[in-house]
Design a protein around this motif. Structure first.
Motif, mmCIF file in Angstrom:
data_model
loop_
_atom_site.group_PDB
_atom_site.id
_atom_site.type_symbol
_atom_site.label_atom_id
_atom_site.label_comp_id
_atom_site.label_asym_id
_atom_site.label_seq_id
_atom_site.Cartn_x
_atom_site.Cartn_y
_atom_site.Cartn_z
ATOM 1 N N CYS A 122 -9.950 -2.581 -16.765
ATOM 2 C CA CYS A 122 -8.887 -2.330 -15.790
ATOM 3 C C CYS A 122 -7.803 -3.398 -15.874
ATOM 4 O O CYS A 122 -8.061 -4.540 -16.245
ATOM 5 C CB CYS A 122 -9.455 -2.308 -14.368
ATOM 6 N N GLU A 123 -6.613 -2.999 -15.502
ATOM 7 C CA GLU A 123 -5.493 -3.923 -15.386
ATOM 8 C C GLU A 123 -4.511 -3.354 -14.366
ATOM 9 O O GLU A 123 -4.543 -2.150 -14.069
ATOM 10 C CB GLU A 123 -4.796 -4.105 -16.738
ATOM 11 N N PRO A 124 -3.654 -4.199 -13.786
ATOM 12 C CA PRO A 124 -2.616 -3.669 -12.906
ATOM 13 C C PRO A 124 -1.765 -2.657 -13.647
ATOM 14 O O PRO A 124 -1.426 -2.845 -14.821
ATOM 15 C CB PRO A 124 -1.816 -4.929 -12.527
ATOM 16 N N ALA A 125 -1.431 -1.567 -12.981
ATOM 17 C CA ALA A 125 -0.643 -0.514 -13.620
ATOM 18 C C ALA A 125 0.771 -1.005 -13.894
ATOM 19 O O ALA A 125 1.351 -1.784 -13.123
ATOM 20 C CB ALA A 125 -0.614 0.726 -12.727
ATOM 21 N N LEU A 126 1.340 -0.549 -14.997
ATOM 22 C CA LEU A 126 2.712 -0.897 -15.335
ATOM 23 C C LEU A 126 3.648 -0.453 -14.218
ATOM 24 O O LEU A 126 3.583 0.689 -13.753
ATOM 25 C CB LEU A 126 3.123 -0.237 -16.652
ATOM 26 N N GLY A 127 4.515 -1.354 -13.762
ATOM 27 C CA GLY A 127 5.463 -1.029 -12.712
ATOM 28 C C GLY A 127 4.932 -1.195 -11.307
ATOM 29 O O GLY A 127 5.676 -1.030 -10.341
ATOM 30 N N SER A 128 3.644 -1.517 -11.162
ATOM 31 C CA SER A 128 3.075 -1.730 -9.833
ATOM 32 C C SER A 128 3.501 -3.092 -9.304
ATOM 33 O O SER A 128 4.108 -3.903 -10.016
ATOM 34 C CB SER A 128 1.544 -1.653 -9.900
ATOM 35 N N VAL A 129 3.165 -3.375 -8.038
ATOM 36 C CA VAL A 129 3.565 -4.652 -7.450
ATOM 37 C C VAL A 129 2.883 -5.824 -8.142
ATOM 38 O O VAL A 129 3.337 -6.968 -8.038
ATOM 39 C CB VAL A 129 3.267 -4.682 -5.937
ATOM 40 N N ASP A 130 1.790 -5.574 -8.867
ATOM 41 C CA ASP A 130 1.112 -6.638 -9.616
ATOM 42 C C ASP A 130 1.675 -6.798 -11.016
ATOM 43 O O ASP A 130 1.348 -7.771 -11.703
ATOM 44 C CB ASP A 130 -0.394 -6.355 -9.697
ATOM 45 N N CYS A 167 0.835 -1.201 0.000
ATOM 46 C CA CYS A 167 0.000 0.000 0.000
ATOM 47 C C CYS A 167 0.870 1.251 0.000
ATOM 48 O O CYS A 167 0.528 2.256 -0.623
ATOM 49 C CB CYS A 167 -0.920 -0.003 1.214
ATOM 50 N N GLU A 168 1.984 1.198 0.705
ATOM 51 C CA GLU A 168 2.890 2.343 0.748
ATOM 52 C C GLU A 168 3.482 2.633 -0.623
ATOM 53 O O GLU A 168 3.918 3.743 -0.902
ATOM 54 C CB GLU A 168 4.018 2.072 1.744
ATOM 55 N N ALA A 169 3.497 1.618 -1.488
ATOM 56 C CA ALA A 169 4.090 1.797 -2.817
ATOM 57 C C ALA A 169 3.200 2.578 -3.766
ATOM 58 O O ALA A 169 3.645 2.993 -4.827
ATOM 59 C CB ALA A 169 4.399 0.420 -3.420
ATOM 60 N N VAL A 170 1.939 2.811 -3.411
ATOM 61 C CA VAL A 170 0.991 3.466 -4.316
ATOM 62 C C VAL A 170 1.146 4.982 -4.210
ATOM 63 O O VAL A 170 1.064 5.557 -3.123
ATOM 64 C CB VAL A 170 -0.453 3.049 -3.982
ATOM 65 N N THR A 171 1.367 5.619 -5.344
ATOM 66 C CA THR A 171 1.471 7.078 -5.411
ATOM 67 C C THR A 171 0.717 7.550 -6.646
ATOM 68 O O THR A 171 0.272 6.749 -7.477
ATOM 69 C CB THR A 171 2.940 7.524 -5.516
ATOM 70 N N ALA A 172 0.614 8.884 -6.770
ATOM 71 C CA ALA A 172 -0.018 9.432 -7.967
ATOM 72 C C ALA A 172 0.786 9.069 -9.211
ATOM 73 O O ALA A 172 0.222 8.859 -10.286
ATOM 74 C CB ALA A 172 -0.150 10.949 -7.839
ATOM 75 N N GLN A 173 2.106 8.991 -9.076
ATOM 76 C CA GLN A 173 2.961 8.648 -10.210
ATOM 77 C C GLN A 173 2.976 7.144 -10.453
ATOM 78 O O GLN A 173 3.224 6.693 -11.575
ATOM 79 C CB GLN A 173 4.393 9.140 -9.967
ATOM 80 N N GLN A 174 2.739 6.358 -9.403
ATOM 81 C CA GLN A 174 2.733 4.903 -9.538
ATOM 82 C C GLN A 174 1.477 4.342 -8.888
ATOM 83 O O GLN A 174 1.491 3.851 -7.766
ATOM 84 C CB GLN A 174 3.977 4.292 -8.892
ATOM 85 N N PRO A 175 0.332 4.431 -9.585
ATOM 86 C CA PRO A 175 -0.905 3.867 -9.031
ATOM 87 C C PRO A 175 -0.854 2.346 -9.041
ATOM 88 O O PRO A 175 0.007 1.736 -9.684
ATOM 89 C CB PRO A 175 -1.986 4.387 -9.983
ATOM 90 N N ARG A 176 -1.785 1.743 -8.324
ATOM 91 C CA ARG A 176 -1.845 0.281 -8.259
ATOM 92 C C ARG A 176 -2.534 -0.285 -9.504
ATOM 93 O O ARG A 176 -2.113 -1.307 -10.043
ATOM 94 C CB ARG A 176 -2.614 -0.125 -6.993
ATOM 95 N N TYR A 177 -3.584 0.400 -9.946
ATOM 96 C CA TYR A 177 -4.372 -0.087 -11.076
ATOM 97 C C TYR A 177 -4.539 1.022 -12.109
ATOM 98 O O TYR A 177 -4.429 2.208 -11.801
ATOM 99 C CB TYR A 177 -5.750 -0.559 -10.603
ATOM 100 N N SER A 178 -4.837 0.600 -13.306
ATOM 101 C CA SER A 178 -5.079 1.542 -14.407
ATOM 102 C C SER A 178 -6.389 1.159 -15.072
ATOM 103 O O SER A 178 -6.581 0.000 -15.450
ATOM 104 C CB SER A 178 -3.926 1.482 -15.412
ATOM 105 N N CYS A 179 -7.303 2.132 -15.220
ATOM 106 C CA CYS A 179 -8.625 1.851 -15.771
ATOM 107 C C CYS A 179 -9.005 2.874 -16.835
ATOM 108 O O CYS A 179 -8.572 4.023 -16.795
ATOM 109 C CB CYS A 179 -9.693 1.879 -14.671
#
Length: 868
Positions: free
Chosen positions: A312-320, A177-189
């Motif tokens: 939706c899909e996991p955002a590029l570079g996210s933990v997923d 959860c700490e890894a989620v930022t505006a520049q690196q969101p968790r998901y992209s929709c």
């Protein structure tokens, strides 16, 4: 369809118009929409539910547990969160519970903010998905912290959630959860309005659900009374609105299934489960599974243009998706065989789980094009009927017949030349209208093209009522299992577009390895020599036993028919039976001893995508011309990586090493004869930028150091354009005990040599021809007994006199090397110093005469007699 005339109560839902087809078909696109709708309905399963594991992709139940909005007007957020959750599960083919998205974070924390009583519009909520994606959080990242936050626990009474959201996000200590930022969101929709009946059903099949508004009437709790709490949606009759029922409020939910045989939608609400003893709805309105069925066209459910789909899909570079390689695509790709006649066309063999619609959807082909290219699979319907609800003018009738004939001829052929018909029996379109005379009797009138020209009054006189259009079209039904479907898609010229949905079928020439891996090796060979046919390329595939850490296979030298000469070897997990490809080596060899950089393939999308189809690959040794170090390569579990290149560029991907926890050797360097090579277009060649912080035992949030390779012993990043300071360590914590070889020469590193290197187990260090500054750390004398070769920039500290015998200290070609030769170096009798082209000065210590290498004309000034 029933519209929603007013909204209130549990959230506002969304207002929108209808997406009805053009009723006159005066425009070509209007009739093509009708064809598309008919083809999709005929080519898809008539009943579909996203929980039915016999229908869904991957055989999973994609419907989550019903959400509970409580007393808050957050139904829109709940519906959007459920749709996001289902789309993520559908996309990745993972259990739906893995993506339990927090409706609270989405509802309260996006720009503008809301309270429990505010409500939301569906389009505004969907725009927030794109504009503030960082608030699409897993529930564990927000909900528990919100409940623990005294300011957020009293949810219905909070009037300003801005500070609550900030505090809640700050107190969530879940690493991912700490890894989620505006520049690196968790998901992209993304989202779209679904403008027709078939598009809604298509989106449900592809992504699990569609977001809809519902007008809730006062008879809803009557039909779904308290007895419904113990029954599922399928055990209850569908909702039918009583004509005397009154509107109570607007609601938002998700459609998760449909039945075209009894014309019903299945809807998942956010009112919880009837089996929950804490459910506040004591008088009814809720079922056991939180779903209910409703007749199509009732209460605004599924209204075109007011129903929405999210993708939706996991955002590029996210933990997923750490390496931006979208690993879920490799689960869903289907095999295609290239068409021998037309480029960009392929054949696909239907399986028992396929429908014509699912094939079109998966491969991204317009269903009209798919039908046209496979007319031999279908029959013709000579008298299809479209009934008009209003009378038509003469101009409308003429235009409609012209459009319909033009479109159907394009699909079926022309009746004037039967030999050109793809399907026999096509007719010209015509109208049948009914005319009432003065006595009240009516009679049908046929209005074809000739009648409209010669006797138009027959079709337009007073008393003419509703007309029906009759035309010929394809009767789309399901092709039989085993049928060969031809499909063409111009976008497949882009290898990434093709690889997202398909892989080429193998030739069967080397069946000892999996089909996808045979095709991958074939693609690599065709990148080395583009003139190789599939059969020729597959003929060069031959497994050898892989003995990693040694010269693991007999490398074959191959000369193709087009005179391309290269060295090639592959290792397999079982040298006799084949198994998986675990190692790959190739080098394009010069002809007549003359090197030609351009003869080497590039490390581009084509090569990277081929490598990703070798999932067991652990050993990679290749030489390429250009390209970049793609982050997607982190999706392989590599232990040995050697990439020699002539002119690669770009930066080192930050998350790359997280994919290689077992990495022992890392080599990314310029080819020996390319050290001074310059590309005529790019200019100076080489990987640029700093060594990423994530490589330096300083993990990004959401990862831990154990993900980094601890056994890394050999690193060669020489002859590039790397900048910044030298890393204290490359790899995980255990790399301190294993790193023995480090070559960073001929880059643009600045700063000093880290003192912490004295704790490493280094034996050979190459740092010459950088832009480093001195003095060198005196603590390096702790490497005594380990170091065998040292090439450095910087000044010479006196403490070096303690370095071991038989050490080679290369300082040549480093103009930044300065200082006086310390007299104490008399003690380093076995150490050999090379000071060529440096500005070191002073006399040679008497005990080291013969140990210093100089050259006339260089900048070294050595004074005699010797001192010491």
């Amino acid at each position: 369809m029933q519209g929603l005339s007013a909204t209130s109560g549990r959230g506002r839902g969304s207002r929108g118009g209808s997406g009805n087809l053009g009723t006159t078909f005066r425009q070509r696109r209007d009739f093509e929409q009708l064809q598309t709708s008919v083809y999709y309905i005929g080519g898809s399963t008539p009943v579909y539910n996203s929980w039915n594991t016999s229908q869904t992709p991957g055989g999973l139940n994609y419907v989550p547990q019903p959400r509970e909005q409580g007393s808050c007007n957050s139904c829109v957020a709940q519906a959007v969160a459920a749709a996001v959750q289902m789309s993520l599960a559908y996309t990745t083919r993972e259990p739906v519970d893995k993506f339990n998205v927090s409706a609270g974070a989405l509802y309260y924390c996006v720009a503008g903010g809301r309270t429990c009583k505010t409500g939301w519009d569906i389009p505004a909520a969907l725009r927030a998905l794109e504009q503030t994606a960082q608030w699409m959080l897993p529930a564990k990242c927000f909900d528990a912290a919100l409940e623990a936050n005294p300011a957020g626990a009293a949810e219905p009474d909070v009037s300003d959630f801005k500070s609550v959201c900030r505090e809640t996000a700050a107190t969530s200590h879940v690493p991912e959860c700490e890894a989620v930022t505006a520049q690196q969101p968790r998901y992209s929709c993304s989202f779209k309005s679904l403008s027709s009946f078939w598009q809604i059903q298509q989106h449900i099949r592809m992504y699990g659900s569609a977001i809809t508004r519902i007008a809730v009437y006062d008879d809803f709790t009557v039909q779904f009374n308290e007895s419904a709490k113990s029954k599922t949606a399928m055990e209850l009759p569908p909702y039918r609105r009583n004509t005397t029922a009154k509107l109570q409020y607007g609601h938002a939910a998700v459609i998760v299934g449909y039945d075209n045989t009894d014309f019903t939608w299945t809807v998942l609400t956010s009112w919880g489960s009837g089996t929950d003893s804490n459910n506040a709805r004591k008088t009814g309105g809720v079922t056991k599974d939180g779903m209910f069925r409703i007749r199509m066209g009732v209460a605004g459910v599924g209204t075109p243009d007011a129903t929405y789909g999210v993708v939706c899909e996991p955002a590029l570079g996210s933990v997923d998706d750490t390496h931006s390689d979208q690993p879920w695509l490799r689960k869903t790709r289907l095999p295609l065989k290239p068409d021998e006649i037309e480029d960009g066309c392929y054949s696909y063999t239907m399986t028992a789980s396929d429908t014509l619609a699912s094939v079109a959807e998966h491969f991204g082909v317009e269903i009209r094009d798919l039908v046209r290219d496979n007319l031999q699979l279908f029959s013709i319907e000579p008298d299809m009927r479209y009934k008009y609800q209003t009378t038509l003018t003469l101009g409308e009738m003429k235009d409609t017949l012209a459009v319909v004939q033009n479109v159907t001829q394009g699909m079926l052929g022309t009746t004037q030349k039967p030999e050109n018909n793809a399907v026999a029996g096509a007719i010209e379109p015509y109208f049948v209208c009914y005319n009432f005379d003065s006595t009240g009797n009516f009679s049908p009138v046929t209005c074809d093209k000739a009648t409209l020209e010669l006797r138009p009054d027959n079709c337009t006189r007073n008393g003419t009522v509703a007309c029906s259009l009759f035309y010929s079209d394809v009767n789309v039904t399901q092709p039989a299992t085993g049928s060969s479907i031809r499909l063409c898609n111009p976008s497949y010229d882009d290898i990434a577009e093709f690889n997202a949905v398909a892989y080429e079928a193998g030739t069967g020439k080397y069946p000892r390895i999996p089909e996808k891996q045979e095709v991958a090796l074939r693609k690599v060979l065709q990148l080395i020599d583009s003139n190789l046919t599939d059969i020729q390329a597959s003929g060069y595939i031959n497994c050898a036993k892989a003995e990693l850490g040694t010269d693991w296979s007999v490398r074959r030298t191959i000369m193709t028919r087009s005179k391309v000469r290269f060295a090639w070897a592959i290792g397999c997990s079982n040298d006799t039976a084949g198994g998986d490809v675990v190692s790959l080596y190739f080098r394009v060899l010069s002809r007549d001893g003359v090197p030609s950089p351009s003869m080497h393939p590039n490390l581009d999308d084509s090569l990277v995508l081929a490598l990703l189809d070798l999932p067991a690959l652990t050993w990679l040794d290749i030489c390429v011309y250009g390209g970049t170090v793609a982050p997607e390569l982190g999706g392989l579990q590599l232990q040995y990586v050697s990439i020699n290149h002539y002119c690669m560029d770009g930066a080192l991907p930050p998350n790359l090493l997280y994919g290689w926890p077992g990495l022992e050797t890392l080599i990314i360097t310029r080819q020996g004869d390319a050290v001074d090579y310059t590309d005529p277009e790019i200019g100076t060649c080489g990987i640029s930028g700093p060594i990423p912080q994530q490589w330096r035992n300083k993990p990004r949030k959401g990862f831990n150091t154990t993900s980094l390779p601890g056994g890394l012993s050999y690193v060669d990043l020489s002859c590039n354009q790397l900048t910044g300071g030298l890393p204290a360590i490359i790899g995980g914590t255990n790399a301190r005990q294993n790193l023995t070889y480090l070559d960073l020469q001929r880059n643009r590193f600045t700063g000093r040599v880290p003192a912490s290197w004295s704790w490493l187990k280094l034996k050979e260090v190459y740092l010459q021809q950088n832009q480093l500054a001195g003095p060198l750390p005196e603590s390096l004398n702790k490497l005594e007994g380990k170091l065998q070769a040292l090439y450095l920039d910087g000044a010479l500290p006196p403490a070096w006199s303690a370095l071991p015998d038989r050490l080679y200290v290369g300082l040549e070609q480093n103009t930044n090397i300065t200082g006086i030769i310390p007299p104490s170096y008399t003690n380093s009798k076995g150490t050999y110093f090379n000071l060529f082209n440096t500005t070191v000065r002073g006399c040679v210590p008497r005990g080291l005469i013969g140990n210093f290498k100089t050259q006339n004309g260089n900048s070294v000034t050595l004074e005699l007699p010797c001192c010491g």
